[in-house]
Design an enzyme around this catalytic site. Sequence first.
Site, PDB file in Angstrom:
ATOM      1  N   HIS A   9      35.998  35.604  37.214  1.00  0.00           N
ATOM      2  CA  HIS A   9      34.401  35.456  37.420  1.00  0.00           C
ATOM      3  C   HIS A   9      33.582  35.515  36.163  1.00  0.00           C
ATOM      4  O   HIS A   9      34.052  36.060  35.319  1.00  0.00           O
ATOM      5  CB  HIS A   9      33.893  36.719  38.454  1.00  0.00           C
ATOM      6  CG  HIS A   9      34.166  38.024  37.918  1.00  0.00           C
ATOM      7  ND1 HIS A   9      33.265  38.668  37.012  1.00  0.00           N
ATOM      8  CD2 HIS A   9      35.392  38.844  38.079  1.00  0.00           C
ATOM      9  CE1 HIS A   9      33.793  39.818  36.666  1.00  0.00           C
ATOM     10  NE2 HIS A   9      34.754  40.136  37.271  1.00  0.00           N
ATOM     11  N   GLN A  11      30.221  36.797  33.879  1.00  0.00           N
ATOM     12  CA  GLN A  11      29.883  38.174  33.631  1.00  0.00           C
ATOM     13  C   GLN A  11      29.119  38.790  34.505  1.00  0.00           C
ATOM     14  O   GLN A  11      28.170  38.264  35.290  1.00  0.00           O
ATOM     15  CB  GLN A  11      28.969  37.978  32.436  1.00  0.00           C
ATOM     16  CG  GLN A  11      28.546  39.358  31.743  1.00  0.00           C
ATOM     17  CD  GLN A  11      27.441  39.296  30.832  1.00  0.00           C
ATOM     18  OE1 GLN A  11      26.167  38.847  31.201  1.00  0.00           O
ATOM     19  NE2 GLN A  11      27.705  39.711  29.672  1.00  0.00           N
ATOM     20  N   SER A  12      29.577  40.212  35.055  1.00  0.00           N
ATOM     21  CA  SER A  12      28.774  40.757  35.964  1.00  0.00           C
ATOM     22  C   SER A  12      27.889  41.769  35.385  1.00  0.00           C
ATOM     23  O   SER A  12      27.766  42.128  34.135  1.00  0.00           O
ATOM     24  CB  SER A  12      29.925  41.510  36.852  1.00  0.00           C
ATOM     25  OG  SER A  12      30.502  42.595  35.999  1.00  0.00           O
ATOM     26  N   LEU A  13      26.843  42.330  35.934  1.00  0.00           N
ATOM     27  CA  LEU A  13      25.971  43.385  35.570  1.00  0.00           C
ATOM     28  C   LEU A  13      26.716  44.771  34.812  1.00  0.00           C
ATOM     29  O   LEU A  13      26.150  45.136  33.974  1.00  0.00           O
ATOM     30  CB  LEU A  13      25.261  43.782  36.829  1.00  0.00           C
ATOM     31  CG  LEU A  13      24.204  42.789  37.790  1.00  0.00           C
ATOM     32  CD1 LEU A  13      23.861  43.373  38.951  1.00  0.00           C
ATOM     33  CD2 LEU A  13      23.289  42.563  36.711  1.00  0.00           C
ATOM     34  N   TRP A  14      27.742  45.065  35.429  1.00  0.00           N
ATOM     35  CA  TRP A  14      28.440  46.098  34.774  1.00  0.00           C
ATOM     36  C   TRP A  14      29.507  45.616  33.723  1.00  0.00           C
ATOM     37  O   TRP A  14      29.611  46.502  32.986  1.00  0.00           O
ATOM     38  CB  TRP A  14      29.422  46.910  35.855  1.00  0.00           C
ATOM     39  CG  TRP A  14      28.397  47.872  36.773  1.00  0.00           C
ATOM     40  CD1 TRP A  14      27.075  47.861  36.584  1.00  0.00           C
ATOM     41  CD2 TRP A  14      28.802  48.637  37.482  1.00  0.00           C
ATOM     42  NE1 TRP A  14      26.759  49.044  37.527  1.00  0.00           N
ATOM     43  CE2 TRP A  14      27.728  49.338  38.045  1.00  0.00           C
ATOM     44  CE3 TRP A  14      30.012  49.423  37.951  1.00  0.00           C
ATOM     45  CZ2 TRP A  14      27.616  50.588  38.876  1.00  0.00           C
ATOM     46  CZ3 TRP A  14      30.183  50.547  38.785  1.00  0.00           C
ATOM     47  CH2 TRP A  14      29.100  51.105  39.415  1.00  0.00           C
ATOM     48  N   ARG A  58      31.347  39.309  42.911  1.00  0.00           N
ATOM     49  CA  ARG A  58      31.198  38.416  41.724  1.00  0.00           C
ATOM     50  C   ARG A  58      32.034  37.293  41.852  1.00  0.00           C
ATOM     51  O   ARG A  58      31.951  36.406  41.095  1.00  0.00           O
ATOM     52  CB  ARG A  58      31.320  39.570  40.678  1.00  0.00           C
ATOM     53  CG  ARG A  58      32.589  40.092  40.522  1.00  0.00           C
ATOM     54  CD  ARG A  58      32.441  41.373  39.766  1.00  0.00           C
ATOM     55  NE  ARG A  58      33.765  42.218  39.406  1.00  0.00           N
ATOM     56  CZ  ARG A  58      34.082  43.203  40.221  1.00  0.00           C
ATOM     57  NH1 ARG A  58      33.189  43.559  41.151  1.00  0.00           N
ATOM     58  NH2 ARG A  58      35.079  44.021  39.939  1.00  0.00           N
ATOM     59  N   GLU A  85      39.877  43.164  42.199  1.00  0.00           N
ATOM     60  CA  GLU A  85      40.047  43.610  40.891  1.00  0.00           C
ATOM     61  C   GLU A  85      40.993  45.064  41.008  1.00  0.00           C
ATOM     62  O   GLU A  85      40.923  45.660  42.221  1.00  0.00           O
ATOM     63  CB  GLU A  85      38.754  44.153  40.072  1.00  0.00           C
ATOM     64  CG  GLU A  85      38.805  44.635  38.894  1.00  0.00           C
ATOM     65  CD  GLU A  85      39.400  43.926  37.658  1.00  0.00           C
ATOM     66  OE1 GLU A  85      40.862  43.980  37.981  1.00  0.00           O
ATOM     67  OE2 GLU A  85      38.986  43.936  36.891  1.00  0.00           O
ATOM     68  N   HIS A 155      39.725  38.172  38.963  1.00  0.00           N
ATOM     69  CA  HIS A 155      39.217  39.253  38.197  1.00  0.00           C
ATOM     70  C   HIS A 155      40.338  39.510  36.954  1.00  0.00           C
ATOM     71  O   HIS A 155      41.421  38.950  37.113  1.00  0.00           O
ATOM     72  CB  HIS A 155      38.995  40.651  38.827  1.00  0.00           C
ATOM     73  CG  HIS A 155      38.347  40.535  40.113  1.00  0.00           C
ATOM     74  ND1 HIS A 155      36.908  40.664  39.859  1.00  0.00           N
ATOM     75  CD2 HIS A 155      38.398  40.027  41.583  1.00  0.00           C
ATOM     76  CE1 HIS A 155      36.377  40.418  41.322  1.00  0.00           C
ATOM     77  NE2 HIS A 155      37.409  40.139  42.144  1.00  0.00           N
TER      78      HIS A 155
END
Length: 212
Positions: A9, A11-14, A58, A85, A155
């Site tokens: 996926h 880039q995620s917020l975290w 995500r 994940e 992931h």
Amino acid sequence: MAKLFLVRHGQSLWNLENRFTGLHDVDLTPLGIAEAKHAGYLLSEESLQIAFTSRLNRAQHTLNIILDVTGNAEIPIIIDPALNERGYGKLEGLNKEETAILYGEEQVWQWRRSYHSRPPGGESLQDTFERVVPYFINFILPQLQLGRNVLIVAHGNSLRALIMHLEKLSVSAIIDREIPTGIPSCYRFMMDASFLQVPIVFPRESKNSFSP
């Protein structure tokens, strides 16, 4: 011969905040959306027949963007937690640098990169392997055997586990394997039921419209 495409996926917020994400369901950043669009562009000249993804937003968001860009929005999509994940347990939500200070760099490295070590309340890469690979063998491999090109959007660690199986990597070899966000990889399913990593045929025209 059928092809298997793997995409981590965007880039995620975290990811952006350098936190352990695991099973926490965060969405993509603007950069993550752009990475997903770019992944779709890179796959735009490939034929896709079916897609698999995890239950986490995500990954699903990334997949939907890829399918929109490639014009494959109507293909079947299978969602399953087996592709989730790796769970990081009590580490989820914690900043990785702060966690290294709290527990020690060596311990956190073992939790993150080793095959057997579990973070508190979480999964090891071995645990992840033991749910991802049987799912792949039972549900995804039959699609390849039917000659269908398959896209998996998942992931970092679920894909590391799968790649370990596809490439027959050792426990020591998988330690340093990195899976970048939004960059597709391709494996050709061979007649002897093995997998050969092959380059993706990039689109003929260059596009620069996927910046966040």
